[in-house]
Design a protein around this motif. Structure first.
Motif, mmCIF file in Angstrom:
data_model
loop_
_atom_site.group_PDB
_atom_site.id
_atom_site.type_symbol
_atom_site.label_atom_id
_atom_site.label_comp_id
_atom_site.label_asym_id
_atom_site.label_seq_id
_atom_site.Cartn_x
_atom_site.Cartn_y
_atom_site.Cartn_z
ATOM 1 N N VAL A 196 40.818 -63.100 26.229
ATOM 2 C CA VAL A 196 39.801 -62.058 26.373
ATOM 3 C C VAL A 196 38.584 -62.705 27.005
ATOM 4 O O VAL A 196 38.177 -63.805 26.618
ATOM 5 N N ARG A 197 38.057 -62.039 28.010
ATOM 6 C CA ARG A 197 36.935 -62.565 28.784
ATOM 7 C C ARG A 197 35.751 -61.622 28.618
ATOM 8 O O ARG A 197 35.898 -60.407 28.802
ATOM 9 N N ALA A 198 34.604 -62.170 28.264
ATOM 10 C CA ALA A 198 33.386 -61.362 28.140
ATOM 11 C C ALA A 198 32.310 -61.935 29.052
ATOM 12 O O ALA A 198 31.894 -63.089 28.884
ATOM 13 N N TYR A 199 31.896 -61.132 30.024
ATOM 14 C CA TYR A 199 30.761 -61.510 30.877
ATOM 15 C C TYR A 199 29.544 -60.795 30.325
ATOM 16 O O TYR A 199 29.575 -59.579 30.103
ATOM 17 N N CYS A 200 28.479 -61.539 30.086
ATOM 18 C CA CYS A 200 27.279 -60.942 29.499
ATOM 19 C C CYS A 200 26.487 -60.192 30.567
ATOM 20 O O CYS A 200 25.860 -60.807 31.432
ATOM 21 N N THR A 201 26.532 -58.859 30.493
ATOM 22 C CA THR A 201 25.806 -58.008 31.444
ATOM 23 C C THR A 201 24.354 -57.799 31.008
ATOM 24 O O THR A 201 23.539 -57.334 31.789
ATOM 25 N N TYR A 202 24.078 -58.155 29.765
ATOM 26 C CA TYR A 202 22.731 -57.917 29.205
ATOM 27 C C TYR A 202 21.648 -58.567 30.058
ATOM 28 O O TYR A 202 20.591 -57.977 30.280
ATOM 29 N N TRP A 203 21.924 -59.760 30.560
ATOM 30 C CA TRP A 203 20.912 -60.479 31.337
ATOM 31 C C TRP A 203 20.675 -59.867 32.716
ATOM 32 O O TRP A 203 19.645 -60.122 33.337
ATOM 33 N N ASP A 204 21.659 -59.092 33.210
ATOM 34 C CA ASP A 204 21.538 -58.506 34.559
ATOM 35 C C ASP A 204 20.271 -57.667 34.691
ATOM 36 O O ASP A 204 19.644 -57.640 35.750
ATOM 37 N N LYS A 233 30.795 -57.100 29.702
ATOM 38 C CA LYS A 233 31.953 -56.517 30.384
ATOM 39 C C LYS A 233 33.146 -57.260 29.787
ATOM 40 O O LYS A 233 33.214 -58.485 29.869
ATOM 41 N N ILE A 234 34.032 -56.529 29.152
ATOM 42 C CA ILE A 234 35.138 -57.165 28.412
ATOM 43 C C ILE A 234 36.472 -56.879 29.098
ATOM 44 O O ILE A 234 36.767 -55.730 29.432
ATOM 45 N N GLU A 235 37.246 -57.921 29.321
ATOM 46 C CA GLU A 235 38.548 -57.772 29.977
ATOM 47 C C GLU A 235 39.611 -58.553 29.219
ATOM 48 O O GLU A 235 39.339 -59.636 28.709
ATOM 49 N N HIS A 236 40.825 -58.009 29.214
ATOM 50 C CA HIS A 236 41.997 -58.746 28.712
ATOM 51 C C HIS A 236 42.688 -59.345 29.926
ATOM 52 O O HIS A 236 43.021 -58.623 30.859
#
Ligand code: ZN
Ligand code: ZN
Length: 197
Positions: free
Chosen positions: A91-99, A147-150
């Motif tokens: 599972v991959r999580a990219y932190c969009t909060y900082w965008d 943004k969460i991806e499998h």
């Protein structure tokens, strides 16, 4: 404070925005991994950049540099991955909060609060912003932070054990893969750097 979050803060030894982000990342990754997390021995964490968030990832997921199941991938993004190395499922999580985060405002208030002539108001304003943002991070829905991806990935190369040989200059036993040939000798990186040894 949530006792589990407090554990991450205690490990890190201070409360900051990134420790909150790392905590939320660890929690969402663990939840999304589900059954893929059953055997800790098969689990690795991959982190894309060096921030305070790393300490929360270590404390909450149990993947640590010392156990060699935490990898700093240096892709230069706030991206956090948990992977089962046996199945490759991750599972991959990219932190969009900082965008959309107002970095300029934080920097400005921090600069004012840490200046030699900082007033109590300056310090309070920075503290309030930090506290508000930490609360926001801790209480936001996962989708507002990441943004969460499998995904399925090849497992990272195993690290830890290595064959050693003495360096041609200092004689210290060094990982053979990291000895570099110079002037017919195999030298360690410390000897190749000016001023060391
Ligand atoms: Zn920190
Ligand atoms: Zn050497």
């Amino acid at each position: 404070m949530d006792p589990e979050f407090k554990k991450a803060v205690d490990f890190h030894r201070h409360l900051c925005l990134d420790i909150a982000v790392g905590y939320r990342a660890a929690k969402v990754l663990m939840r999304e991994m589900g059954d893929q997390m059953k055997n800790m021995k098969e689990l690795v964490a991959l982190v894309g950049n060096e921030t305070c968030a790393l300490d929360a990832i270590q404390e909450i997921t149990g993947c640590t540099f010392g156990k060699r199941n935490l990898y700093l991938t240096q892709v230069g993004k706030p991206v956090y991955i948990l992977q089962n190395t046996k199945t490759g499922k991750a599972v991959r999580a990219y932190c969009t909060y900082w965008d959309t985060f107002d970095h300029a405002q934080l920097r400005k208030l921090r600069k004012e609060a840490t200046a030699p002539n900082a007033t109590a108001e300056n310090k309070a304003a920075f503290q309030k912003l930090t506290d508000d943002k930490i609360n926001e991070i801790l209480n936001a829905p996962d989708a507002a932070l990441f943004k969460i991806e499998h995904v399925t990935l090849p497992p990272p190369p195993k690290s830890g054990k290595y064959d050693a040989e003495p360096c041609g200059n200092c004689g210290e036993q060094t990982n053979v893969a990291l000895l570099l040939e110079e002037g017919g000798k195999k030298l360690c990186k410390e000897c190749l750097q000016v001023g060391v040894h």
